[in-house]
Enzyme design. Structure first.
Site, PDB file in Angstrom:
ATOM      1  N   CYS A 115       9.570  -5.653   0.707  1.00 49.84           N
ATOM      2  CA  CYS A 115       8.979  -4.353   1.040  1.00 49.84           C
ATOM      3  C   CYS A 115       8.361  -4.294   2.433  1.00 49.84           C
ATOM      4  O   CYS A 115       7.907  -3.242   2.855  1.00 49.84           O
ATOM      5  CB  CYS A 115       7.970  -3.974  -0.027  1.00 49.84           C
ATOM      6  SG  CYS A 115       8.683  -4.160  -1.665  1.00 49.84           S
ATOM      7  N   HIS A 172       7.686   4.448  -3.636  1.00 47.84           N
ATOM      8  CA  HIS A 172       7.804   3.222  -2.848  1.00 47.84           C
ATOM      9  C   HIS A 172       9.272   3.020  -2.495  1.00 47.84           C
ATOM     10  O   HIS A 172      10.091   2.737  -3.367  1.00 47.84           O
ATOM     11  CB  HIS A 172       7.274   2.036  -3.658  1.00 47.84           C
ATOM     12  CG  HIS A 172       7.207   0.753  -2.887  1.00 47.84           C
ATOM     13  ND1 HIS A 172       7.657   0.635  -1.594  1.00 47.84           N
ATOM     14  CD2 HIS A 172       6.718  -0.465  -3.227  1.00 47.84           C
ATOM     15  CE1 HIS A 172       7.463  -0.611  -1.174  1.00 47.84           C
ATOM     16  NE2 HIS A 172       6.892  -1.298  -2.151  1.00 47.84           N
ATOM     17  N   HIS A 221      -0.261   0.367   2.720  1.00 44.86           N
ATOM     18  CA  HIS A 221       0.901   0.005   1.904  1.00 44.86           C
ATOM     19  C   HIS A 221       0.733   0.745   0.564  1.00 44.86           C
ATOM     20  O   HIS A 221       1.645   1.391   0.109  1.00 44.86           O
ATOM     21  CB  HIS A 221       0.988  -1.508   1.720  1.00 44.86           C
ATOM     22  CG  HIS A 221       2.234  -1.939   1.019  1.00 44.86           C
ATOM     23  ND1 HIS A 221       3.479  -1.521   1.427  1.00 44.86           N
ATOM     24  CD2 HIS A 221       2.444  -2.729  -0.073  1.00 44.86           C
ATOM     25  CE1 HIS A 221       4.398  -2.025   0.615  1.00 44.86           C
ATOM     26  NE2 HIS A 221       3.808  -2.757  -0.298  1.00 44.86           N
TER      27      HIS A 221
END
Lengths: 351, 85, 395
Positions: C154, C322, C287
């Site tokens: 990620c 996400h 994040h």
């Protein structure tokens, strides 16, 4: 930017670890694939940590450990991993179960370990290395990307020691799928005879890690002085790229003592590279390595390992080329190609 | 209960690939996580899958894991209490 | 310098649509419509509201992988907005990030392949590798110079922007299209589901009651140029990449350390590279996945680094979901947007702070601000942590 190789670890289809011998009795394989000669991983990784690891992760960790040991660097200042296909075994397991179980009751472990950065991050975890950590996965430019990144970082901070390597694995499924593209040579009983025929190549795998630094030292194995990658060039573009590359590196065509060619045994894929070797390097010996490791996205990491070992030993094994006759070995040009689309040039020098 | 715990130990060793252990190495009351067998959060998720596959018990909330998976005995008790008829 | 940006995500197929969604606080998270999956009416996701066929049509491409099509769409917008006369004039590179690559098509292949290894259409796996996604984008946008693909889970696309910045700083390239792309796939949806960190409700990053993330998809690319290119092409860049850092938490394969040691180091080192202090940061794009572990860890690191003088901060994953390997690129585009428009974005569905941290994110869209420096965080499995700082160019 010149970077210096301080240590190397290479797990490949040849006996490339555990002794100083350099390919004096190369291994030959029958069939269309070459699988690695693997060490006992228990001596590199403890039982509690090893239990979830697939083969590609273990190969990466062990070859990284070999490189750090040779370099006497217990903790690198960064870890840069290159892999064309990543962790194929775990990817295949998760995909197969997902399809087979119809998306129900799936084990998380293969998913977690399917991501390409698993190898580099497992090395970091075992070493408790909190420094820079990067994973490149651009087909046959992956290893070149990793080396370039190391050069960029070491030009900013030359005293650092970076661990960089390339790794890819063959799995049953990946071999089955890739074979269907008709790229592998069937019915061979001697992989060392790769170049005696003109169609198809052998599937290969391997893991080669390097400890690199921007400052020279007494025990350096070799240096990497320049590298570049060229995507889908015409023959003219590739020739020009080789000329420009050498002139920017301050090396003439005749300064190159040995060209290490990433030809694969398949005439179609090898067309450009064979012509470049014949047209530009008329008097320079040309060696090869893919009959030793097979074809895979980061095969150039094997080539880089071989070039560095030859520069250190000042010797070219006969299996690489019988043409080489004992002059001083200063510059090796590694020209790799992958299925005629990805080309790279790496210039290594003796230290 | 004894038989269930024996089965569980074998299944745990297989599912978590604890090749260095034999079923008799795992005590009924021995903590499985951290200080005991040294299992972690990924193992907890694997144990949830194990219960679903072998005992048809579905644990929806992973936060329940630590309580249920404290030891082989607590898992056996949970299975006995929740096994579908 | 940042010359152009392009984005496609669940909240819009272009920069104007994206800004509009932020202004209207319109989340892109909803029920699955594109994927054929068991989880269809169970798990909410942030889908791009176009089928793969529609994407192929508007990008004038064959129906190659969804990941590549999303990437082509965003990279083209970034190049168009940069206003460079010709990429061919310069040493131009493309650095993309992806975690799934051509997995959407590989999934189709695997069904028949598992029944019989001689079955399955080979054209479904030919673009499986992550690097092939980048090559499809490169060919569509006409870049054939330097190519690279990064997959650090990620944190991937922050790392591609970082590499691009280094290559330009060291004079090796003039122009780099850098970012990332990831499509929603059954592989990742089931993978994250097996980790039991997918919320069955729309996610609530940094909220005390957060219960997991929602997956999203999309692509975000920047066009970075050297000062020479900016001068010669008369590009009035509004910001540049002033700092970046990549660290590893080295704590656990999936879990972040409770004190957020990797994320703390990434944020701190990126400040060092930029020469800025914590006071200079006006906005942090978190994040902020919405998982119990990430937000606790990231929040702890932020409290430690910024103590009681925290800038405005929010997780735009409450809008997009996400997007894995793409999130660093998408959120880099948002960071540039914040500087350009003097705005910050809301953190949707936030109600109460995590009791142990007390962090209250931005909950409203706010404009008319002076946003000089934006920090964007991206962290991934395997402990990969990256932070990047975008700074306004003073004129």
């Amino acid at each position: 930017m010149t970077i210096y190789i301080k240590g190397m670890g290479n797990i490949s289809p040849q006996r490339t670890w555990g002794s100083d011998d350099l390919l004096s009795s190369p291994l030959s394989y029958a069939g269309d694939k070459l699988s690695c000669v693997e060490p006992d991983y228990a001596s590199f990784i403890d039982a509690k940590q090893i239990r979830r690891m697939s083969r590609v992760i273990k190969m990466g960790i062990a070859s990284a450990a070999m490189a750090m040991k040779e370099a006497s660097v217990p903790m690198p200042d960064g870890i840069i991993t290159a892999t064309g296909y990543g962790c194929l075994e775990d990817t295949g397991v998760f995909l197969s179960k997902m399809v087979g179980n119809r998306e129900e009751a799936l084990n998380p472990t293969p998913f977690i370990q399917s991501t390409h950065n698993t190898i580099g991050s497992q090395i970091a975890l075992l070493l408790q290395c909190q420094a820079y950590n990067q994973t490149y996965t651009h087909n046959a430019f992956s290893f070149e990307n990793a080396l370039l990144d190391a050069m960029l970082q070491l030009s900013e901070a030359p005293r650092r020691s970076l661990l960089a390597g390339g790794i890819d694995e063959i799995t049953g499924q990946s071999h089955e799928i890739q074979s269907r593209f008709g790229i592998f040579r069937k019915q061979s009983n001697n992989s060392l005879q790769l170049f005696s025929e003109r169609s198809g190549t052998f599937h290969g795998e391997g893991s080669a890690f390097f400890v690199l630094s921007g400052t020279p030292g007494e025990n350096d194995i070799a240096s990497v002085n320049a590298l570049t990658s060229v995507y889908k060039p015409s023959y003219a573009e590739l020739t020009e790229a080789v000329r420009n590359f050498l002139s920017q590196a301050g090396v003439t065509l005749t300064d190159v003592d040995l060209v290490l060619s990433g030809k694969s045994g398949d005439a179609l894929s090898d067309g450009h590279i064979n012509r470049v070797c014949g047209d530009l390097f008329t008097t320079t010996p040309v060696g090869a390595f893919k009959h030793l490791c097979g074809e895979y996205p980061v095969a150039s990491a094997f080539g880089c390992w071989l070039a560095a070992r030859m520069l250190k030993a000042q010797r070219v094994p006969e299996i690489v080329t019988p043409q080489y006759e004992g002059q001083q070995l200063k510059n090796i040009l590694l020209i790799n190609q992958y299925f005629g689309t990805h080309y790279s040039l790496i210039l290594l020098k003796a230290c | 209960m004894e038989q269930l715990m024996g089965n569980l130990k074998r299944q745990i060793i297989e599912a978590l690939n604890l090749k260095h252990l034999k079923p008799e190495d795992i005590g009924d009351d021995q903590p499985l996580f951290v200080e005991g067998l040294g299992l972690d959060s990924i193992d907890a998720l694997e144990l949830i899958v194990l219960l679903q596959q072998h005992y048809s018990i579905k644990i929806e909330n992973p936060q329940e894991g630590p309580k249920i998976f404290r030891s082989v005995k607590t898992i056996a008790e949970y299975i006995t209490a929740h096994k579908p008829a | 310098m940042v010359a152009g940006t392009g984005v496609i995500s669940a909240i819009g197929n272009s920069l104007p649509e994206t800004l509009h969604a932020f202004q209207q606080k319109k989340s892109g998270i909803g029920a699955i419509t594109q994927l054929e999956t068991l989880h269809k009416n169970v798990l909410p996701v942030g889908e791009v509201k176009l089928s793969t066929e529609q994407l192929a049509k508007i990008t004038k491409q064959p129906t190659i992988t969804r990941t590549a099509l999303l990437g082509i769409h965003a990279a083209r917008e970034a190049i168009a907005s940069a206003g460079i006369s010709s990429l061919k004039k310069w040493r131009t590179g493309l650095i993309s990030a992806t975690t799934v690559g051509g997995m959407d098509r590989t999934e189709d292949f695997f069904q028949p392949f598992l029944q019989n290894p001689s079955q399955g259409r080979l054209r479904d796996v030919v673009h499986h590798a992550c690097g092939s996604t980048t090559e499809l984008i490169a060919e569509a946008i006409g870049v054939n110079g330097f190519l690279s693909t990064i997959n650090t889970a990620c944190s991937s696309s922050v790392n591609s922007i970082m590499l691009a910045s280094r290559l330009i700083r060291q004079g090796l390239l003039d122009v780099v299209v850098a970012g990332g792309t990831d499509a929603l796939t059954k592989f990742t949806l089931n993978g994250f589901n097996s980790l039991m960190i997918l919320d069955k409700e729309p996610c609530r990053p940094f909220d005390a009651t957060r219960n997991g993330l929602n997956l999203g998809e999309g692509a975000g690319f920047l066009v970075l140029v050297s000062e020479t290119v900016a001068a010669r092409e008369k590009i009035e860049a509004i910001c540049h990449v002033s700092g970046f850092a990549n660290t590893n938490d080295a704590y656990h394969q999936t879990a972040s350390s409770p004190e957020g040691r990797g994320s703390f180091a990434a944020m701190q080192q990126s400040l060092e590279v930029s020469g800025l202090s914590t006071d200079d940061i006006d906005y942090i794009n978190l994040h902020g996945t919405g998982t119990v572990n990430n937000d606790q860890s990231e929040g702890t690191a932020i409290n430690r680094l910024f103590s009681d003088k925290k800038p405005k901060l929010s997780s735009t994953k409450s809008f997009t979901g996400h997007t894995l390997g793409a999130c660093g690129g998408i959120e880099a585009v948002f960071s540039v947007m914040a500087i350009r428009h003097g705005c910050v974005f809301p953190n949707l569905r936030f109600q109460q702070p995590m009791p142990e941290l007390g962090i209250v994110p931005q909950v409203e869209f706010e404009s008319g601000l002076k946003i000089r420096n934006v920090m964007s965080n991206s962290f991934g499995f395997g402990g990969n942590c990256s932070s990047i700082i975008f700074s306004q160019i003073q004129r």
